[in-house]
Scaffold this motif. Structure first.
Motif, mmCIF file in Angstrom:
data_model
loop_
_atom_site.group_PDB
_atom_site.id
_atom_site.type_symbol
_atom_site.label_atom_id
_atom_site.label_comp_id
_atom_site.label_asym_id
_atom_site.label_seq_id
_atom_site.Cartn_x
_atom_site.Cartn_y
_atom_site.Cartn_z
ATOM 1 N N ARG A 181 0.773 -1.242 0.023
ATOM 2 C CA ARG A 181 0.041 0.213 -0.173
ATOM 3 C C ARG A 181 0.861 1.071 -0.022
ATOM 4 N N THR A 182 2.133 1.225 0.744
ATOM 5 C CA THR A 182 2.737 2.442 0.633
ATOM 6 C C THR A 182 3.488 2.600 -0.749
ATOM 7 N N ARG A 183 4.016 1.744 -1.219
ATOM 8 C CA ARG A 183 4.491 1.705 -2.365
ATOM 9 C C ARG A 183 3.474 2.183 -3.535
ATOM 10 N N SER A 184 2.161 1.652 -3.294
ATOM 11 C CA SER A 184 1.256 1.897 -4.341
ATOM 12 C C SER A 184 0.854 3.480 -4.179
ATOM 13 N N ALA A 185 0.838 4.033 -2.877
ATOM 14 C CA ALA A 185 0.674 5.475 -2.555
ATOM 15 C C ALA A 185 1.586 6.211 -3.129
#
Length: 470
Positions: A181-185
């Motif tokens: 999720r962090t990388r996607s954000a």
């Protein structure tokens, strides 16, 4: 006005880290290229790989999830302790108010005297096997003791260990969820930044076009084919475009600074984005099935379900007895009643709790409730993934359609602007028509960049939803 999209980029960048990923269905096409941009001299330019490395190392939300993994491992180690031997060493110093000793020599003397009086002759007892004096209560005593306790049968503790290990598995899967999720954000934020860079390019082209129109209007007034008001309108339009360019550059600088802060840097950062590969064509049901197998969230729920199953089994085994072996060695500076200063003992202890006030039944009820909750959460997650894929499919198709229409609108607006300017130079079109076509061209170019960013975010959402890690 499309420039309002740029004004929201800084806020969107901050909020992007909190967005929950959605899923999409894609069709095979050429990669989506980010709009080329001119980096500001003060911006640090890094690759996408470096940006992902920095966000993994410095993101505090991800660090908190990793810390919870350490906590889960600690809980698992505590549960395992119930099955392992326990070795305890103790030392003590004792001071009594008085000492007490059995003096066997004096006792035998008294016994001989009594027997001699009864027998009317001297009687001597054989004292070769008589014990020495024994201390019943020493005045001072220093003792040491070592005890080894070994659980031989504690079935509920074994299942508690299995449940704790599944908690560790769930925590590790949660790290994968948070990292994804962090990388996607971050990627969403970077594409918003790329759109801000594209708006600077659009605004610059608007300024260049307006400058050309000022020159054209001045030539038309000089040739007598237009009125002086056309020059004033052209100069007003140029001032407006220059203002928009200044605002776009300021927003771009703010976006790059926000990206730097997201990566733990205090200076503006520009990330070089590679093209986004269009996903291949897949059926909706196939996407859902793939996501249910690959999503880390599903792994978390499955580990929690197994832990809940082990919890129920552990609660049942609490009804069984436990068997423990205990061994100890001890020593003292004062002899014991045996006459030795050292000794040892061993014992087997069978404990069967017949009634504990309902604690075990409460544990069983709690475990069953936990399992029911986990099963409901798992079912809800499956429905959520299914809904995300269907919503994302709709968003992706809309993004493709809007980008195609935006590109066509921009091409038509470019042709209309060229035609209107040529007609104005020939005295056929009015300056009002030229300004209108230039404004439409600017809006069309801005709309194309917005549609490009929307489609890019849809592609990022697809990969995240399918459980693929960047």
């Amino acid at each position: 006005m499309k420039m309002r999209f740029v004004s929201k980029l800084a806020v969107s960048l901050v909020l992007a880290c909190q967005l929950c990923p959605q899923t999409v269905l894609a069709q095979a096409q050429t990669p989506l290229e980010p709009t080329p941009s001119s980096a500001a001299p003060t911006a640090q330019v890094i690759s996408l790989e470096e940006a992902l490395r920095r966000v993994d190392a410095q993101n505090q939300d991800l660090a908190q999830v990793r810390a919870r993994t350490e906590e889960a491992q600690g809980i698992a180690r505590q549960a395992l302790a119930a099955l392992l031997p326990v070795l305890v060493a103790t030392g003590a110093y004792t001071r009594n108010n008085e000492g007490a000793t059995i003096e066997f020599s004096r006792f035998l003397d008294t016994l001989e005297q009594g027997l001699s009086q009864i027998a009317q002759r001297p009687i001597t007892l054989d004292r070769s096997g008589a014990p020495a004096d024994r201390i019943i209560q020493p005045l001072d005593a220093l003792t040491v003791n070592g005890t080894l306790r070994l659980p031989l049968f504690a079935a509920n503790a074994y299942w508690d260990v299995l449940a704790a290990k599944e908690g560790v598995n769930a925590a590790n899967a949660s790290v994968s969820v948070a990292r994804q999720r962090t990388r996607s954000a971050l990627l969403r934020a970077l594409w918003l930044g790329s759109t801000a860079e594209a708006f600077v390019e659009v605004a610059q082209r608007g300024v260049n076009t307006s400058e050309q129109y000022v020159k054209t209007a001045e030539r038309a007034v000089g040739a007598g084919t237009s009125v002086p008001l056309a020059v004033l309108r052209a100069q007003t339009e140029l001032a407006r475009r220059q203002k928009e360019l200044s605002e776009a550059r300021n927003k771009l600088e703010a976006v790059r600074l926000s990206i730097g802060l997201l990566l733990g840097e205090q200076q503006p950062v520009q990330v070089q984005l590679p093209p986004l590969e269009m996903p291949g064509t897949l059926a909706e049901d196939a996407l859902i099935e793939e996501a249910l197998k690959a999503r880390a969230e599903v792994g978390v729920q499955e580990a929690m379900r197994r832990a809940a199953d082990h919890g129920i089994t552990s609660a049942w085994w609490r009804l069984a007895p436990t068997l423990t072996a205990t061994g100890s060695v001890f020593a003292s500076d004062t002899p014991f009643l045996t006459g030795d200063k050292t000794g040892w003992r061993a014992a087997l202890e069978l404990t069967w709790t017949l009634y504990d006030g309902g604690l075990r039944y409460g544990k069983l009820r709690q475990a069953r409730g936990n399992l029911a909750r986990v099963q409901a959460e798992k079912k809800g997650l499956e429905l959520q993934i299914s809904q995300e894929i269907r919503n994302a499919l709709r968003e992706f198709r809309l993004g493709q359609e809007q980008l195609t229409l935006s590109e066509r609108q921009r091409a038509l607006a470019q042709e209309a602007a060229r035609t209107a300017q040529s007609s104005f130079e020939g005295g056929v079109a009015s300056y009002t028509e030229v300004l209108d076509t230039l404004d439409r061209l600017y809006q069309a170019e801005a709309g194309e960049q917005e549609a490009r960013a929307r489609l890019a975010i849809a592609i990022i959402t697809l990969k995240t939803a399918r459980g693929q890690v960047w």
